[in-house]
Design a protein around this motif. Structure first.
Motif, mmCIF file in Angstrom:
data_model
loop_
_atom_site.group_PDB
_atom_site.id
_atom_site.type_symbol
_atom_site.label_atom_id
_atom_site.label_comp_id
_atom_site.label_asym_id
_atom_site.label_seq_id
_atom_site.Cartn_x
_atom_site.Cartn_y
_atom_site.Cartn_z
ATOM 1 N N LEU A 1 8.800 1.998 -3.276
ATOM 2 C CA LEU A 1 8.769 2.654 -4.587
ATOM 3 C C LEU A 1 8.296 4.101 -4.414
ATOM 4 N N TYR A 2 9.028 5.019 -5.031
ATOM 5 C CA TYR A 2 8.658 6.432 -4.941
ATOM 6 C C TYR A 2 8.812 7.084 -6.304
ATOM 7 N N ARG A 3 7.747 7.707 -6.757
ATOM 8 C CA ARG A 3 7.771 8.429 -8.034
ATOM 9 C C ARG A 3 8.072 9.896 -7.745
ATOM 10 N N SER A 4 9.289 10.271 -8.006
ATOM 11 C CA SER A 4 9.750 11.615 -7.684
ATOM 12 C C SER A 4 9.103 12.651 -8.598
ATOM 13 N N HIS B 1 0.850 -1.188 0.000
ATOM 14 C CA HIS B 1 0.000 0.000 0.000
ATOM 15 C C HIS B 1 0.888 1.241 0.000
ATOM 16 N N VAL B 2 0.268 2.398 -0.225
ATOM 17 C CA VAL B 2 0.994 3.663 -0.216
ATOM 18 C C VAL B 2 0.961 4.235 1.194
ATOM 19 N N LEU B 3 2.148 4.490 1.740
ATOM 20 C CA LEU B 3 2.270 5.073 3.074
ATOM 21 C C LEU B 3 1.909 6.556 3.034
ATOM 22 N N ALA C 1 3.647 8.961 3.624
ATOM 23 C CA ALA C 1 4.753 9.734 3.054
ATOM 24 C C ALA C 1 4.712 9.762 1.528
ATOM 25 N N GLY C 2 3.745 9.041 0.925
ATOM 26 C CA GLY C 2 3.674 9.004 -0.525
ATOM 27 C C GLY C 2 4.572 7.949 -1.135
ATOM 28 N N VAL C 3 5.122 7.089 -0.288
ATOM 29 C CA VAL C 3 5.995 5.997 -0.714
ATOM 30 C C VAL C 3 5.194 4.704 -0.697
ATOM 31 N N GLU C 4 5.307 3.898 -1.740
ATOM 32 C CA GLU C 4 4.604 2.620 -1.776
ATOM 33 C C GLU C 4 5.441 1.542 -1.103
ATOM 34 N N ALA C 5 4.884 0.917 -0.089
ATOM 35 C CA ALA C 5 5.533 -0.187 0.608
ATOM 36 C C ALA C 5 5.145 -1.492 -0.072
ATOM 37 N N ILE C 6 6.147 -2.306 -0.415
ATOM 38 C CA ILE C 6 5.913 -3.536 -1.166
ATOM 39 C C ILE C 6 6.555 -4.702 -0.405
ATOM 40 N N PRO C 7 5.780 -5.522 0.291
ATOM 41 C CA PRO C 7 6.365 -6.679 0.973
ATOM 42 C C PRO C 7 7.063 -7.604 -0.030
#
Length: 221
Positions: free
Chosen positions: A139-142, A117-119, A121-127
């Motif tokens: 994953l982070y889309r700058s 899911h997306v935290l 902070a705008g960062v996607e956490a991927i187990p």
């Protein structure tokens, strides 16, 4: 520390693995108006050394740390507690690695997660279980145009290729293989690992990344 991109800095290289003294380890600071995010942990090599203090002072100049996102529990050392106390940072980790993080660092994680899911902070956490049961990538889309993939120790660049290792071995590395298959579907521009024998960050093209994950799978045996 050095600036890689307008919103991303790499900490001073460390060599915390006595069994592999030539391996390099880095953490990464993502600059955000809503609060900076540190991926992995810095100061692991030796607390109190000059370069560790210099990094934390530079991080303070850059706005401090709102959150520390850990890729797995191997990144947790007493320096994590020091970072939390200095910056008031929230510690984030997959729930399955939470207990050993507290044991190794002396500080309990503030936030745990189970699913992709997306935290905030705008960062996607991927187990991505395999290296440990609670390994995770981020994953982070700058807004500056690149997509960053923080892979921890799930996959890392090594002497012109890519490699991986698992400590949760079922004899077939099933979980780790599945995690690498998942990562292969992503389209990062920059991949940033915790450790490498040369450089922990690498820019990749889509076809290169698919080949990278395949190479890492082959290394699992």
């Amino acid at each position: 520390m050095r600036e890689l991109f307008p919103d991303l800095w790499q900490t001073t290289s460390e060599h915390p693995m006595t069994a592999f003294p030539h391996s390099t380890s880095n953490a990464y600071l993502l600059l955000r108006e809503a609060g900076n995010v540190l991926f992995y942990c810095t100061g692991r090599e030796a607390i109190g050394e000059k370069h560790g203090e210099a990094d934390l002072d530079r991080i303070a100049d850059l706005g401090g740390i709102a959150e520390v996102l850990l890729g797995h529990w191997h990144e947790a050392t007493p320096s994590l507690k020091r970072i939390k106390e200095r910056f008031g940072a929230r510690i984030v980790i997959h729930a399955r690695d939470a207990a050993p993080v507290e044991k190794e660092s002396g500080v309990a994680p503030d936030v745990t997660f189970w699913d992709r899911h997306v935290l905030p902070a705008g960062v996607e956490a991927i187990p991505t279980p395999g290296h440990t049961v609670g390994s995770a990538c981020y994953l982070y889309r700058s807004p500056h145009g690149r997509t960053y993939l923080f892979t921890g120790d799930t996959i890392w660049p090594a002497r012109g290729s890519w490699t991986s290792a698992t400590f949760e071995d079922d004899g077939k590395h099933s979980a780790h293989r599945a995690s690498l298959d998942l990562l292969a579907t992503l389209k990062p521009h920059v991949v940033l690992s915790t450790i490498s024998p040369d450089n922990t960050q690498a820019e990749v093209l889509p076809d290169e990344w698919e080949a990278a994950t395949a190479a890492a799978k082959a290394r699992l045996g």
